[in-house]
Design a protein around this motif. Structure first.
Motif, PDB file in Angstrom:
ATOM      1  N   PRO A 288       6.774   7.546  -3.570  1.00  0.00           N
ATOM      2  CA  PRO A 288       7.389   8.369  -2.507  1.00  0.00           C
ATOM      3  C   PRO A 288       6.587   8.371  -1.205  1.00  0.00           C
ATOM      4  O   PRO A 288       6.954   9.024  -0.252  1.00  0.00           O
ATOM      5  CB  PRO A 288       7.374   9.759  -3.146  1.00  0.00           C
ATOM      6  CG  PRO A 288       6.147   9.740  -4.022  1.00  0.00           C
ATOM      7  CD  PRO A 288       6.036   8.348  -4.546  1.00  0.00           C
ATOM      8  N   TYR A 289       5.456   7.672  -1.168  1.00  0.00           N
ATOM      9  CA  TYR A 289       4.651   7.529   0.046  1.00  0.00           C
ATOM     10  C   TYR A 289       4.238   6.059   0.116  1.00  0.00           C
ATOM     11  O   TYR A 289       4.524   5.274  -0.805  1.00  0.00           O
ATOM     12  CB  TYR A 289       3.409   8.438  -0.009  1.00  0.00           C
ATOM     13  CG  TYR A 289       2.596   8.276  -1.270  1.00  0.00           C
ATOM     14  CD1 TYR A 289       1.605   7.294  -1.362  1.00  0.00           C
ATOM     15  CD2 TYR A 289       2.835   9.082  -2.386  1.00  0.00           C
ATOM     16  CE1 TYR A 289       0.865   7.129  -2.516  1.00  0.00           C
ATOM     17  CE2 TYR A 289       2.101   8.915  -3.553  1.00  0.00           C
ATOM     18  CZ  TYR A 289       1.123   7.941  -3.614  1.00  0.00           C
ATOM     19  OH  TYR A 289       0.403   7.773  -4.767  1.00  0.00           O
ATOM     20  N   THR A 290       3.583   5.663   1.186  1.00  0.00           N
ATOM     21  CA  THR A 290       3.145   4.272   1.299  1.00  0.00           C
ATOM     22  C   THR A 290       1.626   4.215   1.250  1.00  0.00           C
ATOM     23  O   THR A 290       0.942   4.909   2.005  1.00  0.00           O
ATOM     24  CB  THR A 290       3.649   3.631   2.609  1.00  0.00           C
ATOM     25  OG1 THR A 290       3.157   4.376   3.726  1.00  0.00           O
ATOM     26  CG2 THR A 290       5.164   3.607   2.642  1.00  0.00           C
ATOM     27  N   LEU A 291       1.111   3.381   0.353  1.00  0.00           N
ATOM     28  CA  LEU A 291      -0.337   3.242   0.207  1.00  0.00           C
ATOM     29  C   LEU A 291      -0.653   1.970  -0.569  1.00  0.00           C
ATOM     30  O   LEU A 291      -0.067   1.710  -1.619  1.00  0.00           O
ATOM     31  CB  LEU A 291      -0.925   4.443  -0.539  1.00  0.00           C
ATOM     32  CG  LEU A 291      -2.449   4.430  -0.720  1.00  0.00           C
ATOM     33  CD1 LEU A 291      -3.156   4.649   0.614  1.00  0.00           C
ATOM     34  CD2 LEU A 291      -2.880   5.487  -1.738  1.00  0.00           C
ATOM     35  N   ALA A 292      -1.568   1.185  -0.042  1.00  0.00           N
ATOM     36  CA  ALA A 292      -2.138   0.061  -0.774  1.00  0.00           C
ATOM     37  C   ALA A 292      -3.614   0.374  -0.969  1.00  0.00           C
ATOM     38  O   ALA A 292      -4.330   0.618   0.006  1.00  0.00           O
ATOM     39  CB  ALA A 292      -1.970  -1.245  -0.006  1.00  0.00           C
ATOM     40  N   LYS A 293      -4.059   0.380  -2.227  1.00  0.00           N
ATOM     41  CA  LYS A 293      -5.436   0.792  -2.518  1.00  0.00           C
ATOM     42  C   LYS A 293      -6.052  -0.121  -3.563  1.00  0.00           C
ATOM     43  O   LYS A 293      -5.465  -0.375  -4.611  1.00  0.00           O
ATOM     44  CB  LYS A 293      -5.470   2.238  -3.014  1.00  0.00           C
ATOM     45  CG  LYS A 293      -6.887   2.746  -3.314  1.00  0.00           C
ATOM     46  CD  LYS A 293      -6.883   4.203  -3.707  1.00  0.00           C
ATOM     47  CE  LYS A 293      -8.290   4.698  -3.983  1.00  0.00           C
ATOM     48  NZ  LYS A 293      -8.323   6.142  -4.335  1.00  0.00           N
ATOM     49  N   ASP A 294      -7.259  -0.612  -3.280  1.00  0.00           N
ATOM     50  CA  ASP A 294      -8.023  -1.411  -4.231  1.00  0.00           C
ATOM     51  C   ASP A 294      -8.871  -0.452  -5.062  1.00  0.00           C
ATOM     52  O   ASP A 294      -9.681   0.304  -4.516  1.00  0.00           O
ATOM     53  CB  ASP A 294      -8.913  -2.412  -3.492  1.00  0.00           C
ATOM     54  CG  ASP A 294      -9.428  -3.501  -4.404  1.00  0.00           C
ATOM     55  OD1 ASP A 294     -10.204  -3.163  -5.314  1.00  0.00           O
ATOM     56  OD2 ASP A 294      -9.056  -4.673  -4.209  1.00  0.00           O
ATOM     57  N   VAL A 295      -8.687  -0.487  -6.372  1.00  0.00           N
ATOM     58  CA  VAL A 295      -9.365   0.477  -7.232  1.00  0.00           C
ATOM     59  C   VAL A 295     -10.838   0.137  -7.419  1.00  0.00           C
ATOM     60  O   VAL A 295     -11.623   0.987  -7.865  1.00  0.00           O
ATOM     61  CB  VAL A 295      -8.675   0.571  -8.612  1.00  0.00           C
ATOM     62  CG1 VAL A 295      -7.229   0.995  -8.463  1.00  0.00           C
ATOM     63  CG2 VAL A 295      -8.751  -0.755  -9.365  1.00  0.00           C
ATOM     64  N   ARG A 296     -11.258  -1.077  -7.073  1.00  0.00           N
ATOM     65  CA  ARG A 296     -12.661  -1.468  -7.239  1.00  0.00           C
ATOM     66  C   ARG A 296     -13.504  -1.029  -6.057  1.00  0.00           C
ATOM     67  O   ARG A 296     -14.642  -0.577  -6.220  1.00  0.00           O
ATOM     68  CB  ARG A 296     -12.770  -2.990  -7.405  1.00  0.00           C
ATOM     69  CG  ARG A 296     -11.966  -3.549  -8.564  1.00  0.00           C
ATOM     70  CD  ARG A 296     -11.773  -5.048  -8.407  1.00  0.00           C
ATOM     71  NE  ARG A 296     -11.061  -5.366  -7.176  1.00  0.00           N
ATOM     72  CZ  ARG A 296     -10.798  -6.608  -6.754  1.00  0.00           C
ATOM     73  NH1 ARG A 296     -11.206  -7.632  -7.481  1.00  0.00           N
ATOM     74  NH2 ARG A 296     -10.141  -6.816  -5.630  1.00  0.00           N
ATOM     75  N   THR A 297     -12.974  -1.178  -4.856  1.00  0.00           N
ATOM     76  CA  THR A 297     -13.751  -0.911  -3.641  1.00  0.00           C
ATOM     77  C   THR A 297     -13.352   0.383  -2.942  1.00  0.00           C
ATOM     78  O   THR A 297     -14.030   0.809  -2.011  1.00  0.00           O
ATOM     79  CB  THR A 297     -13.577  -2.064  -2.640  1.00  0.00           C
ATOM     80  OG1 THR A 297     -12.193  -2.137  -2.252  1.00  0.00           O
ATOM     81  CG2 THR A 297     -13.993  -3.397  -3.265  1.00  0.00           C
ATOM     82  N   GLU A 298     -12.223   0.979  -3.376  1.00  0.00           N
ATOM     83  CA  GLU A 298     -11.687   2.194  -2.769  1.00  0.00           C
ATOM     84  C   GLU A 298     -11.113   1.965  -1.369  1.00  0.00           C
ATOM     85  O   GLU A 298     -10.741   2.930  -0.686  1.00  0.00           O
ATOM     86  CB  GLU A 298     -12.746   3.313  -2.702  1.00  0.00           C
ATOM     87  CG  GLU A 298     -13.288   3.733  -4.057  1.00  0.00           C
ATOM     88  CD  GLU A 298     -12.219   4.364  -4.938  1.00  0.00           C
ATOM     89  OE1 GLU A 298     -11.378   5.121  -4.418  1.00  0.00           O
ATOM     90  OE2 GLU A 298     -12.213   4.081  -6.152  1.00  0.00           O
ATOM     91  N   VAL A 299     -11.045   0.725  -0.902  1.00  0.00           N
ATOM     92  CA  VAL A 299     -10.432   0.435   0.394  1.00  0.00           C
ATOM     93  C   VAL A 299      -8.930   0.671   0.285  1.00  0.00           C
ATOM     94  O   VAL A 299      -8.286   0.266  -0.693  1.00  0.00           O
ATOM     95  CB  VAL A 299     -10.712  -1.025   0.822  1.00  0.00           C
ATOM     96  CG1 VAL A 299      -9.874  -1.410   2.036  1.00  0.00           C
ATOM     97  CG2 VAL A 299     -12.186  -1.187   1.135  1.00  0.00           C
ATOM     98  N   GLN A 300      -8.353   1.345   1.297  1.00  0.00           N
ATOM     99  CA  GLN A 300      -6.938   1.652   1.241  1.00  0.00           C
ATOM    100  C   GLN A 300      -6.336   1.692   2.636  1.00  0.00           C
ATOM    101  O   GLN A 300      -7.031   1.823   3.635  1.00  0.00           O
ATOM    102  CB  GLN A 300      -6.713   3.005   0.554  1.00  0.00           C
ATOM    103  CG  GLN A 300      -7.326   4.185   1.284  1.00  0.00           C
ATOM    104  CD  GLN A 300      -7.164   5.485   0.510  1.00  0.00           C
ATOM    105  OE1 GLN A 300      -7.378   5.539  -0.688  1.00  0.00           O
ATOM    106  NE2 GLN A 300      -6.769   6.532   1.220  1.00  0.00           N
ATOM    107  N   THR A 301      -5.009   1.540   2.689  1.00  0.00           N
ATOM    108  CA  THR A 301      -4.270   1.618   3.940  1.00  0.00           C
ATOM    109  C   THR A 301      -2.851   2.077   3.652  1.00  0.00           C
ATOM    110  O   THR A 301      -2.287   1.769   2.596  1.00  0.00           O
ATOM    111  CB  THR A 301      -4.239   0.252   4.662  1.00  0.00           C
ATOM    112  OG1 THR A 301      -3.421   0.367   5.839  1.00  0.00           O
ATOM    113  CG2 THR A 301      -3.642  -0.830   3.778  1.00  0.00           C
ATOM    114  N   ALA A 302      -2.291   2.810   4.602  1.00  0.00           N
ATOM    115  CA  ALA A 302      -0.892   3.240   4.479  1.00  0.00           C
ATOM    116  C   ALA A 302       0.068   2.165   4.975  1.00  0.00           C
ATOM    117  O   ALA A 302       1.275   2.263   4.761  1.00  0.00           O
ATOM    118  CB  ALA A 302      -0.670   4.543   5.260  1.00  0.00           C
TER     119      ALA A 302
END
Length: 331
Positions: A288-302
Motif C-alpha cells: 500500500p506504499y512504495t519502498l525498495a529496501k535492501d535488507v543487508r545494507t538497510e539502503v532504501q528509497t521510495a
C-alpha cells in the motif's frame, strides 16, 4: 607488453592483458585524480586572490567529489574476476504467473541498468511462461567491471503489489532469484573432464521462429559430480548454443571454487535456500506504499519505479562498501 616478441605466444599475451586490465582500472584513474588535484589546488590559490574564480572553483570541487566517489567504488572491485563481463540468471520462484511476471520485470530492470552504463545486455537463454512473464532467463552483460558491480545482486528479490492477474485486485507477494557469474576468459583454467559432463539437446520453446521450434538447437550441459547445469537456447545454431552453454557452466564452476576459497557466508546457486519468504536480499513494495529496501545494507528509497527502470547504483555501491568492510575486518 612493449617487449619484442610479446605476441609470439598469444595465450600468454592474453593472460598478461587479463592481469593488467583491473590494475589499469585503478592506476589510470588514480594518476588522473592526482593531476586534477594539483590543478584544483592551483585554482584554489588563485581564487584567494581573485573572487571571480569562486564559481569555477565550486564547480570543479563538485566534479572532483563525484570523481573521487567513482574511484572509491572502483577501488573496491579488486577481486580476480571483478573486471569481467557477467552472466546474470533470473529464475521465477514462489508465486506462479505473478512470479514469472516479476522475473520479467527484473530482466527489464537489469537491461535498463546496463543501458545506463553503456553496457550491452544480450539474452542468451529465456524460457517463457505460457500466460505471462518468464520462468527463467540469462543475460550476458558485456562491459568493464560488469561482474564486480553486479555480484551483490545475487539472491532472492521480493515484490509486493496489487496483482494485475487477480480480478479481485488483491495484494500479492512474488519472488524471483538472481544468480551472477563472471564470464571466464582464457586467463582462468577450469578443467572439466568430458566424462564428467552430460550433454542434452532440446527444442527451443516459445517465440523464436520455426527453426528454433522444430529442431533441437538448445543445449544443456550438466556437471555430474556437482549437479551444476547451464543451458543456452537463444541461437539458431546448435554449435553456438553449445559453446555458450559450456562457457556458462565453466563460469558457474569457477564461481563455486571462488566461494570455497574465500569462505564467504553468502550462499548462491543450490545452497542459497528456497526462493521464497525469509531468504530475500531486497524488497520492492508497490502497495500500500512504495519502498525498495535492501535488507543487508538497510539502503532504501521510495522511488521504486526509478529502481525498476534500472536506477540501482545506490544498492550496488552500498553492498560493495559493506563487502569491503567485512574483508578488511577479516584481514
Amino acid at each position: 607488453m612493449g617487449q619484442p616478441g610479446f605476441w609470439d605466444n598469444p595465450d600468454k599475451a592474453q593472460e598478461v592483458i587479463g592481469l593488467i586490465k583491473p590494475l589499469n582500472g585503478l592506476l589510470k584513474p588514480y594518476e588522473e585524480l592526482a593531476e586534477q588535484g594539483g590543478n584544483l589546488q592551483a585554482l584554489a590559490e588563485l581564487s584567494d586572490e581573485d573572487a571571480s574564480l569562486d564559481a569555477e572553483l565550486d564547480a570543479e570541487l563538485n566534479g572532483m567529489e563525484k570523481r573521487l566517489a567513482d574511484f572509491e567504488m572502483r577501488s573496491m572491485l579488486s577481486g580476480p574476476q571483478d573486471a569481467s563481463n557477467a552472466y546474470l540468471r533470473i529464475q521465477a520462484g514462489t508465486g506462479g504467473t505473478e512470479a514469472c511476471d516479476w522475473a520479467e520485470m527484473l530482466m527489464r530492470m537489469y537491461g535498463r541498468w546496463a543501458e545506463r552504463h553503456g553496457f550491452e545486455a544480450e539474452i542468451v537463454d529465456k524460457l517463457d511462461n505460457e500466460e505471462a512473464g518468464i520462468r527463467s532467463a540469462t543475460l550476458h552483460i558485456v562491459g568493464d567491471y560488469a561482474y564486480g558491480l553486479l555480484q551483490g545482486e545475487a539472491g532472492v528479490h521480493r515484490l509486493v503489489r496489487i496483482s494485475p492477474f487477480d480480478a479481485n485486485a488483491r495484494r500479492q507477494t512474488s519472488f524471483a532469484a538472481v544468480d551472477v557469474t563472471p564470464e571466464i576468459d582464457g586467463t582462468i583454467n577450469i578443467e572439466v573432464r568430458s566424462d564428467e559432463l552430460r550433454r542434452d539437446t532440446f527444442r527451443s520453446g516459445g517465440p523464436g521462429g520455426q527453426h528454433q521450434n522444430k529442431t533441437e538447437s538448445g543445449v544443456r550441459y550438466t556437471h555430474i559430480p556437482t549437479g551444476v547445469a547451464a543451458e543456452s537456447r537463444s541461437q539458431r545454431s546448435q554449435h553456438k548454443n553449445d559453446d555458450m552453454a559450456l562457457k556458462m557452466l565453466k563460469a558457474r564452476l569457477y564461481q563455486i571454487e571462488e566461494q570455497k576459497r574465500r569462505a564467504e557466508v553468502e550462499k548462491l546457486y543450490d545452497e542459497k535456500g528456497e526462493v521464497a519468504w525469509g531468504y530475500q536480499i531486497r524488497n520492492y513494495v508497490l502497495q500500500p506504499y512504495t519502498l525498495a529496501k535492501d535488507v543487508r545494507t538497510e539502503v532504501q528509497t521510495a522511488q521504486v519505479q526509478n529502481v525498476l527502470d534500472g536506477d540501482i547504483d545506490d544498492f550496488i555501491q552500498a553492498y560493495l562498501r559493506m563487502k569491503a568492510e567485512k574483508e578488511h575486518k577479516k584481514a
